[in-house]
Write an enzyme that holds these catalytic residues in place. Structure first.
Site, PDB file in Angstrom:
ATOM      1  N   SER A  55       9.409   2.085  14.059  1.00 48.96           N
ATOM      2  CA  SER A  55       8.805   3.022  13.385  1.00 48.96           C
ATOM      3  C   SER A  55       7.426   2.404  13.085  1.00 48.96           C
ATOM      4  CB  SER A  55       9.680   3.673  12.116  1.00 48.96           C
ATOM      5  OG  SER A  55       9.809   2.562  11.276  1.00 48.96           O
ATOM      6  N   GLU A  70       3.696   2.692  10.526  1.00 48.50           N
ATOM      7  CA  GLU A  70       3.141   3.072   9.227  1.00 48.50           C
ATOM      8  C   GLU A  70       1.830   3.191   9.390  1.00 48.50           C
ATOM      9  OE1 GLU A  70       5.044   1.996   5.392  1.00 48.50           O
ATOM     10  OE2 GLU A  70       2.907   1.186   4.958  1.00 48.50           O
ATOM     11  N   ASP A 116       2.026   1.754  -7.808  1.00 45.26           N
ATOM     12  CA  ASP A 116       1.336   0.744  -8.587  1.00 45.26           C
ATOM     13  C   ASP A 116       0.449   1.305  -9.652  1.00 45.26           C
ATOM     14  OD1 ASP A 116       2.192  -1.077  -6.544  1.00 45.26           O
ATOM     15  OD2 ASP A 116       0.757  -0.502  -5.258  1.00 45.26           O
ATOM     16  N   PHE A 122      -3.739 -11.211  -0.118  1.00 43.75           N
ATOM     17  CA  PHE A 122      -2.779  -9.835  -0.484  1.00 43.75           C
ATOM     18  C   PHE A 122      -1.419 -10.506  -0.482  1.00 43.75           C
ATOM     19  CE2 PHE A 122       0.006  -6.258   0.573  1.00 43.75           C
ATOM     20  CZ  PHE A 122      -0.459  -5.469  -0.412  1.00 43.75           C
ATOM     21  N   HIS A 147      10.242  -1.679  11.540  1.00 45.83           N
ATOM     22  CA  HIS A 147       9.065  -0.731  10.836  1.00 45.83           C
ATOM     23  C   HIS A 147       7.836  -1.844  10.883  1.00 45.83           C
ATOM     24  CE1 HIS A 147       7.602   2.742   8.392  1.00 45.83           C
ATOM     25  NE2 HIS A 147       6.784   1.575   7.582  1.00 45.83           N
TER      26      HIS A 147
END
Length: 312
Positions: free
Chosen positions: A30, A32, A124, A233, A283
């Protein structure tokens, strides 16, 4: 000196492909995406979607920006995927900055538009906020959101899981308790935060199973194209970068083509090792890029189906 003969079984192992020889066949995948912020970015995103569509992913999801920003662009992108492609879209929904009634209305609109899959997240902090604060009239946490979505319609619901523990969790056990609450509320699948150490995922999978959490635990895979950005990050989201990874990207700051080749190689090897441990679904966090994803999927045996050749 004569060479030792190689047995038939050994020759089979030496010549076998470590992925496609699995009884389960190529893994399921999959993808994103993040919603475009400009017309130019939207055009690029649709080029990516068109290139990845032939790989027939199980679903594709579209994120929100931080604090729920880009919400409307997410909704628009998901609806366009539903109506203009053969892909199965999954819409992200968060608890941030919305009442229960507002979220339920969005969910009902999605269901009416033929969208059956939601990625349910707490979300968030809103822009300028130091930490997440539940909306006074909203769903407080992801487990509440899952239960609310299931009361609206029989959505397929995916939730987040954290092999290295959510950075705001009190400890790893409390984090697992939270995952259990989301599953008990009706979540069908958990997708992990990205990670780079395969053993981290395998240990987490064991802990999840020991807790009696039986939904699929899908690894989130992030191909690294900018090591510096990912390092920064990762420090904020609690993902560990192995020491060996820096060496692979050293000296490539001004060589994007080689960086992409290295990134594809690392991600494909990560997936192949996971597949060898019984993982058959991935994913991919695409960052709205198609080239690396196509290359990695190709190495995993996930390829566009060729049209049938007409009989003579």
């Amino acid at each position: 000196m004569s060479e030792h003969p190689v047995s038939v079984a050994a020759r089979g192992r030496l010549g076998a492909d470590p992925v496609s020889d699995f009884d389960a066949g190529p893994p399921r995948v999959s993808f994103e995406f993040f919603p475009p912020k400009t017309a130019e970015m939207e055009s690029r995103l649709w080029e990516v979607i068109e290139r990845l569509e032939p790989l027939a992913p199980r679903f594709v999801s579209v994120t929100y920006g931080a604090g729920g920003s880009t919400r409307e662009r997410t909704h628009a992108t998901v609806r366009r995927i539903r109506h203009e492609t053969t892909l199965e879209p999954a819409a992200h929904l968060t608890c941030v900055a919305a009442t229960r009634a507002e979220i339920d209305a969005v969910a009902r609109d999605y269901w009416a538009a033929g969208i059956r899959h939601i990625v349910a997240l707490r979300g968030d902090a809103i822009a300028g906020g130091r930490s997440y604060q539940p909306h006074p009239g909203g769903y407080a946490y992801a487990a509440d959101l899952v239960a609310g979505l299931k009361s609206v319609a029989d959505f397929e619901v995916s939730v987040a899981a954290y092999p290295e523990t959510h950075p705001e969790a009190q400890n790893a056990e409390r984090d697992l308790d939270n995952l259990r609450r989301k599953v008990d509320a009706g979540a069908n699948r958990a997708i992990t935060q990205y990670f780079f150490d395969v053993d981290l995922y395998l240990r987490f999978r064991d802990r999840v199973a020991a807790r009696g959490i039986a939904v699929p635990l899908v690894p989130g895979i992030l191909p690294v194209t900018n090591y510096g950005q990912v390092k920064k990050f990762s420090a904020s989201c609690g993902a560990t970068i192995p020491a060996w990874m820096e060496g692979h990207f050293a000296g490539l700051d001004d060589d994007p083509e080689t960086r992409r080749l290295v990134a594809a190689s690392i991600a494909a090897e990560q997936c192949r090792r996971l597949h060898a441990e019984g993982v058959h679904e991935f994913h991919f966090y695409t960052l709205n890029r198609a080239d690396l994803i196509v290359a990695i999927c190709h190495l995993l045996g996930v390829r566009a189906k060729r049209p049938a050749v007409a009989a003579a």
